[in-house]
Structure formats: C-alpha cells, structure tokens
Design a protein around this motif. Structure first.
Motif: not given
Length: 862
Positions: A77-91
């Motif tokens: 459910g994150l923006p499609l342009d989320a990078d590796q770091a943003v996804i890592g913080r969300a996880l």
C-alpha cells in the motif's frame, strides 16, 4: 491488504505444508520454496500461509529489480515509486511482517541484496520466496518441493498424483469414475507426467477431446506440446523462462542430459558432458540450482540425478536443434558410458536411447553396429520396463546390420543366442532352434569359449523345457566345459541351475537340490546376485514340494527382494507367482489367485508369455479347488494360449485341468475330448509326479459320469511316497477327494445318511462309510474337529475364522501368525486325508464342515 485465500484443491502436500509452517514457527526468517516449473510452489505457499498475516507480492509480471520493488510497494500500500529504504522502514514499522515474494526466479539476483537489507533493518520480518532459484543468503532455509507421489500399482487411485489428475479430469469428463477408468492407460499417463501438478492439470484438460488411451499414446513424444496453451500459463512457457535464465554452457548441458531416459549418476553426467565448456560439475550444479535436475539418494548414499519427463522432452528438442557433430559427439560418449560393464546395469531407457542412435547411423559404421548389438543384448538381459517386442525389434535390426559385416563373430553369436531365448520366452517355436544353431556356428568360428557356453546353455534350457533330459544334459556338459575354459563363474552357476531344473523335471528332487546348492555356492563366491537369487528361489520351490512351507516362503521372499533390487523384474514376477503356489498350498485361495494373476499380468506386459501362461493357467487349480469350474476352464485355456508349444509339462497339465473343469461343469463330451487330447502328452512326460497328478485330474470324468469306483481306484493307486513328495499330486488328490465326497454325500443325502461327529471330536463317520474313524490318540485333531462340529451345529454354512480355530485347537499357546497358519493347514489336511475330504471346506473367511450334508453331533457314549 488481505492474506492469501486457502486453496481447496491442495492434494498430497501435507508434509511440505507442515514443514513450511514449522520453519516459520521456529523462527526461520527466510524460507525459499524451490522446485522445477509447474511443481506447485505457489499453491503450497498459498495453502500454508492462508489466514495469516502474509502479504503476497506476485513477481511474475515484473522484468527487473525496479519492477520487483514496485510490486512490493504496491502490495504494502505504498507509493509505487517507494525505494528500497522506504519499503524497509515500512516493514520495520510493522509488528510481525511476513512477506511472500511469489515467482521470483527471474529477478532472484536483484532480490537477494534487497531482501538481505530488509531482514537486517527489520528484526521481526520474515520472508517466504517461491522460486526455481534460491537467493543464496546466509539466513535462507531451502524447502525443496518435489513431484506428487504416483500410484504403487494399477488399483492405487488414492495416490496424490492420481487424485489430482482425476479431480481435474472430471471437470471436462464428468462421467469418469473408478469403475470405468482404463487403469493401464491412466498408469501410463501418470508415469509420463511424473507427478508435476501443472502437467497433471493441463493433460487432464485434454480429456474433453481425447480418451485416456489416446492421451497416453500421445504423451511419449508429444508431452510438451500437449501441455502448452495458446494463452495463459503453460508448462512450456514456464520451461522457456528457465531456459532463458541459463548460461549458454548450461543450456548445452541441459540439452545433452536429455539423452538419459532414466536416473543417472554425477559420474555419468560428467562423462557425457566433458570439460570443453568448463568443469562439468559446475554445469550440473547450476542445473540443480535452477531446479531442472531432480536428486535422490541412491544405493550406498550416492545421489541419483534425473530429469522430469516434460523437462527431458523439452531439453531433447533443444538437443536436436544443435549441430550434427555436437550431437554425434555426445551420443558416442553416452553409448560408451551406458555400455560400460564396470558402471553396473543401465536402465532400459538409456539402453533404448543408445540403440536408437546406433541403428540410425550409416550401415558401414562398424562401431555403431557393435554398439547396437551390445545395447540390444543388455536390453534383452535386463527385462525391466522394456516391452519384449520392442527389444526383439532392436535385436533383429542389429543382427541384420551385423550379418556379413566386420562385427565380432562372438558378439553376433551372443545376439543369435538371445534371439532364440526371446522366442522361448514368448512361447514361439519357429526359428528358435535355427537361432541357436547359428549362434553355435558363429561362436565356434570366433573360438570364443564364453559365447559358445552361452549358446550351449540356451539350447540346453530349451530341452529342459521340453523334458528332454538326455539332450539337455548333453548340451549342459558342453556348456560347462566351455565356461570352465572361459573362467566364467556366472555361466557355471547357470549350468548347475539348469542341471537342477532337468533333474526336477524328471522327478529326481534330491539330485535337483544338490545341483541348486552347488550353483548357489558358485554364484555367491562370484558375487552374481541375480543368479544367487534365482537359485535361492529354486531351492524354495523344492522346500515347498517337500512341505517345508516356512522355509519355502522365506527363500522365495528373499529371492524376490533381491531380484527387485538388481532390476530383474521378469524373475521377480516369477517369484511372485511361485509365492502364489505357496499360498494355494496353505488354502489361501483368494490371495493365491491375486498373486498368480499379478505375476501373469506383469510377465505378459514384459512379453514373457511362456511364464505368463504358466501362472495364468495355474489359476485354474485354485478355481477348481474353490468350486469354480467355469473360471478354471477360462484360466487353463488362457494359459495354454499364451504358452504356445514352449512348455511340455505345464501344457500337458493344463490340458487335463481343462478336462477336469469341463467334467465338473457338467460337459462330459467336451471333457472326454479334452482328456483324449491330453493323455498322449501326459504319457510322454518322464516326470512321475506330473503323470500321477494328471491321472487324478482325469479321474474327475469318472466322477462326473457316476463311476465312483473307477475314480476311487485312481485315487487309491497314488503311492503314499508320491503324495508326500509332490504338491501337484496332493492338490489333484485333494480335488478328487472333494468330488468323491460330494457325490457320496449326495447319495447319502438321498438315502438319509449323515456325517456323524463325536461331541468331543474323538471320532467321526462319513456318510456311506462302514465304520467310524477314531482320533483317540490324536488330541490336536480331536480339538479341531470338536470346534468345527460345534460351529456346524450352531451355525450351518458359517465358516469359523482360522484365528478362532487356532485358539481352540492349541489353547493357551502363543504362536506366531505364520506358524499358526501352517499348523492349522497341516491339521486340516490330516482330517481330510483321514476321510473328511471335501466335507471340510475352506474359504477366505475360514473353515467349516459342509452344510450340504446331513449332520449329527453325537454325545459321549452314543
């Protein structure tokens, strides 16, 4: 976001599902489900993760690492342009995240560092990956997903592969049910599909157009094409993806390994591939890593490798597209490896592959001709899963190429020897002796003692089958001398075996035992396991003839187990049939018929029609003993038809069994005609036991005609020694006793006479008998008869189970089940011999005194 829905059709994956759930429960942070295309990795993960917190990220549509990140971002459910770091913080912000990366093999290299970073930054994160390739991270636990288990036999429709195929088939063919299934065709289909779920589903979808036999016929050469779809997910498209991920050298290795039709070793693969494109081990390891090679533990712990059939056919198409010199080089390497005797026996698939290539080479290629002959000889000796007609076609083609050419005469001699033996196994006389004569001439021309010994041995075996003892022994003497010159211990063991067979056919059982034991010692000393197993089985047959049933069963089972281990399915099926004879001797008629039928069917499929006919015809004996003369007639006729003229003893015996069956069925004219046809053949046999048994079968005609005195005279003419020494005599006498007892009982019933038994079992008197038979000195028989009498009085027609009779006959004793059955059989046989005959009946449910005869249980003192 929702968890993946449960799959209602997950079949046969309980162990893998539990293993995945256990790994996650035990704290595993990265689990990769690896397996070949179409094996069901995603379906397994969906079922195991259903209802939990897993977030599924489908990766099949993406083409690179950037696309993989977008797929994960979208799933979270994150923006499609989320990078590796943003996804890592969300996880890391989630309390117990579980991420499922589905179908990730094509982006595995890009995923590995990303997943490693996420795991490091989110201590609570767990990741499940479904992929044909592992990520090769330190935290990774690999769970290999293999094929679904297939049926263990034609009646095993409960195997997971069968369940899935039939469930999918009924969607397009709703009328397909257990009763109407062509089980032979179904078995062929399941073997070809190799337990791959996607293959099973796609093949089943073709049943809206094809029948099971038609589908089975197409799979051998058209498997990949049948499993392709114009649109949507198909097995071919899935394998295309795996092919594209391979390096060029790995693609070549994958194509070359398609030459192996069955399991092979790492050494086999290395010998085939060579090191011109780099170390073969590295290429084999790469294919294994890509889940394109299956690996199982073999004998001694060595790994056995193999290609699923759909993958093999795909790879073979790629092989055929390669340049001719490259293909020829690999074919020759393959042939050398497969035919190397130091390597051990090869499977029939590999041998057929070698033979097909060799026969396709130009006729002046002497090396290829020799390869074709050697492959044909190895196929013929193997008798595994290669149909006999296909083997003979290869042998004929190789012999035709070799005729008049430069191929070694000794090799040609062995070819003609095996050609004559093949006809013998198929029950065919034409050309058989001519083939042996040609083999002998070539062996003598070559001066090869081994080839000469094999030709003489084969010719001797023919004479053994025809009960021509003098001729058999003369040829065996020549074979023995030749094998001694050649230093061939295997041949010497085989000569001892055939000398034993010749003595056994002449009724000289003590002499036969000496020959078998001598051959067994030679085979054991030489390490010839197959010959050792055959001789062990022959000794088991002698023990059975002598009534040593426990010893017989032990020897036959050990023989069969060894034969299966060494890959001799033909001899293993023969031992199964011999176990059927043993079961018949212990009155377990239903089990005996099943074993004999299974042996006959297996041998028929292998093309061993002579042996198949022996076991099919022998089912007539059980049918006669079970009171089913029409079934006996059918079995005897089928046995005769299959054997042709290849077996003199059984041919004569089945002919007189046919006459007995016709007599018992009430067709006296046909019975007399059959008897006339069999009497001459029986009279020509030197074996006194077979002649004696045949006379007893023919006496059934006198019983049916009402001439009980003539039948009784035939029964009385049996010497006690013959009755004790031969199961065939005992069985025929047992049947005649029953027929006489039934006729006497019918007369007695008409006259009002009854079977009288003392309440305590101390004596009995059969109808139409002048005096009772005392059991006063035989306590075991007294207790057994008392139990049978009590059951007859209380529940006429209801058999008493064997276990109950054992408990009443040997009260308080603890007896092993096999020993208990043997004891009961001996006691029942004793009562029958003393006069009860067929008044004491047996069925699969137990034993009973006949309900068709008036009965009186007499109290003590009456």
């Amino acid at each position: 976001m929702t968890a993946p829905a449960a799959d209602p059709e997950l079949i046969g994956r309980a162990a893998e599902r539990a293993a995945l759930q256990a790994l996650l429960a035990d704290g595993a942070r990265l689990v990769t489900l690896v397996g070949p295309p179409g094996i069901g990795k995603s379906r397994l993960a969906r079922a195991a993760l259903a209802g939990g917190p897993a977030v599924r990220c489908p990766l099949r549509p993406v083409v690179d690492g950037v696309g993989a990140l977008r797929a994960v971002a979208d799933a979270l459910g994150l923006p499609l342009d989320a990078d590796q770091a943003v996804i890592g913080r969300a996880l890391a912000a989630r309390p117990a995240p579980l991420l499922w990366l589905d179908d990730g093999e094509h982006v595995a290299a890009a995923l590995a560092p990303v997943v490693a970073a996420w795991l490091e930054g989110a201590p609570a994160l767990r990741v499940v990956v479904t992929s044909r390739l592992p990520l090769d991270l330190p935290a990774e636990h690999r769970l290999e997903v293999g094929p679904l288990a297939g049926p263990t036999g034609p009646h095993d429709l409960g195997a997971p592969a069968a369940q899935l195929f039939l469930a999918c088939a009924r969607r397009v063919a709703p009328g397909l049910d257990g009763a109407g299934i062509d089980r032979a065709a179904l078995g062929q289909i399941l073997d070809a599909l190799g337990g791959v779920p996607l293959a099973l589903e796609l093949a089943a979808s073709r049943l809206d157009l094809l029948s099971l036999p038609a589908l089975a016929a197409r799979l051998d050469a058209q498997l990949v094409a049948l499993l392709a779809r114009p649109a949507g997910h198909s097995l071919q498209a899935a394998i295309d993806t795996s092919w594209a991920l391979l390096a060029p050298a790995e693609q070549g290795a994958f194509a070359a390994l398609s030459l192996f039709r069955g399991p092979f070793s790492l050494a086999d693969a290395e010998a085939l591939l060579g090191d011109a494109d780099g170390p073969a081990l590295d290429r084999v390891h790469a294919l294994r890593r890509h889940s394109l090679l299956q690996a199982t533990a073999g004998p001694g712990g060595d790994m056995r490798l193999g290609l699923l059939e759909a993958l093999r056919q795909y790879a073979r198409a790629r092989f055929e597209a390669r340049p001719a010199p490259w293909r020829a080089q690999h074919h020759r390497r393959h042939a050398v490896r497969v035919l190397d005797p130091a390597r051990g026996p090869s499977g029939s698939g590999a041998l057929r592959e070698v033979a097909a290539w060799a026969l396709a080479q130009p006729g002046d290629d002497t090396e290829a001709t020799a390869v074709a002959l050697r492959a044909a000889l190895a196929l013929d000796a193997l008798w595994a899963d290669a149909p006999a007609d296909a083997v003979i076609a290869v042998l004929d083609a190789a012999l035709a190429r070799a005729a008049g050419g430069a191929t070694a005469r000794a090799l040609q001699a062995d070819g003609w020897t095996r050609r004559g033996v093949a006809d013998r196994h198929r029950g065919r006389r034409p050309g058989r002796l001519a083939a042996f004569d040609r083999a002998l001439a070539l062996a003598r021309e070559a001066g090869d003692a081994g080839a000469l010994g094999r030709a003489c041995l084969a010719r001797a075996t023919w004479h053994v089958d025809q009960v021509e003892g003098q001729a058999a022994r003369a040829w065996l003497a020549q074979a023995k001398a030749a094998f001694e010159r050649a230093g061939d211990s295997l041949g010497q063991a085989a000569v001892a075996r055939e000398l034993g067979n010749a003595a056994r056919r002449d009724g000289a059982l003590a002499e036969a035992r000496l020959h078998y034991e001598a051959g067994l010692a030679v085979a054991q000393a030489g390490g010839h396991r197959r010959e050792e197993a055959v001789l062990l089985g022959n000794l088991g047959g002698l023990a059975q003839e002598a009534g040593r049933l426990t010893e017989a069963g032990d020897r036959l089972r050990r023989s069969r187990a060894t034969l299966l281990t060494v890959g001799d399915d033909r001899s293993a099926a023969i031992m199964l049939g011999n176990l059927g004879f043993l079961l018949m001797q212990t009155d377990r008629l239903g089990e005996a018929d099943e074993a004999l039928g299974a042996a006959a069917e297996a041998l028929a499929q292998l093309g061993a029609l002579t042996y198949s006919g022996i076991f099919e015809g022998s089912r007539a004996e059980g049918a006669l003993l079970g009171g089913r003369p029409r079934a006996a007639l059918a079995h005897a006729e089928a046995g005769l038809a299959r054997m042709g003229d290849a077996e003199a003893v059984y041919g004569a015996l089945f002919t007189v069994m046919r006459a007995a069956a016709l007599a018992l069925a009430g067709d006296l004219p046909a019975a007399r005609a059959a008897a006339a046809a069999g009497e001459g053949a029986v009279a020509a046999l030197p074996d006194p036991y077979t002649r004696q048994a045949a006379a007893l079968y023919l006496a059934q005609i006198a019983v049916a005609a009402g001439d009980l005195d003539a039948a009784a005279a035939a029964r009385a003419a049996v010497p006690a020694a013959d009755y004790a020494a031969s199961y065939a005599v005992r069985s025929a006498a047992h049947l005649l006793d029953g027929a006489l007892a039934a006729q006497r009982a019918a007369r007695a019933e008409a006259q009002g006479a009854a079977l009288r038994v003392a309440a305590d079992g101390a004596w009995f008197q059969v109808p139409d008998s002048a005096a009772p038979v005392s059991l006063a000195r035989r306590q075991v028989l007294q207790r057994l008869l008392a139990a049978l009498a009590a059951s007859r009085e209380a529940s006429p027609g209801q058999p008493t189970p064997a276990e109950a009779l054992v408990a009443q006959t040997w009260p308080g004793e603890r007896i092993l089940p096999a020993a208990a059955r043997n004891r009961l059989h001996v006691a029942v046989a004793s009562l029958r011999k003393l006069g009860l005959g067929r008044l004491l009946i047996h069925s699969d449910e137990g034993y009973a005194l006949s309900a068709g005869v008036p009965f009186a249980r007499v109290a003590a003192g009456e």
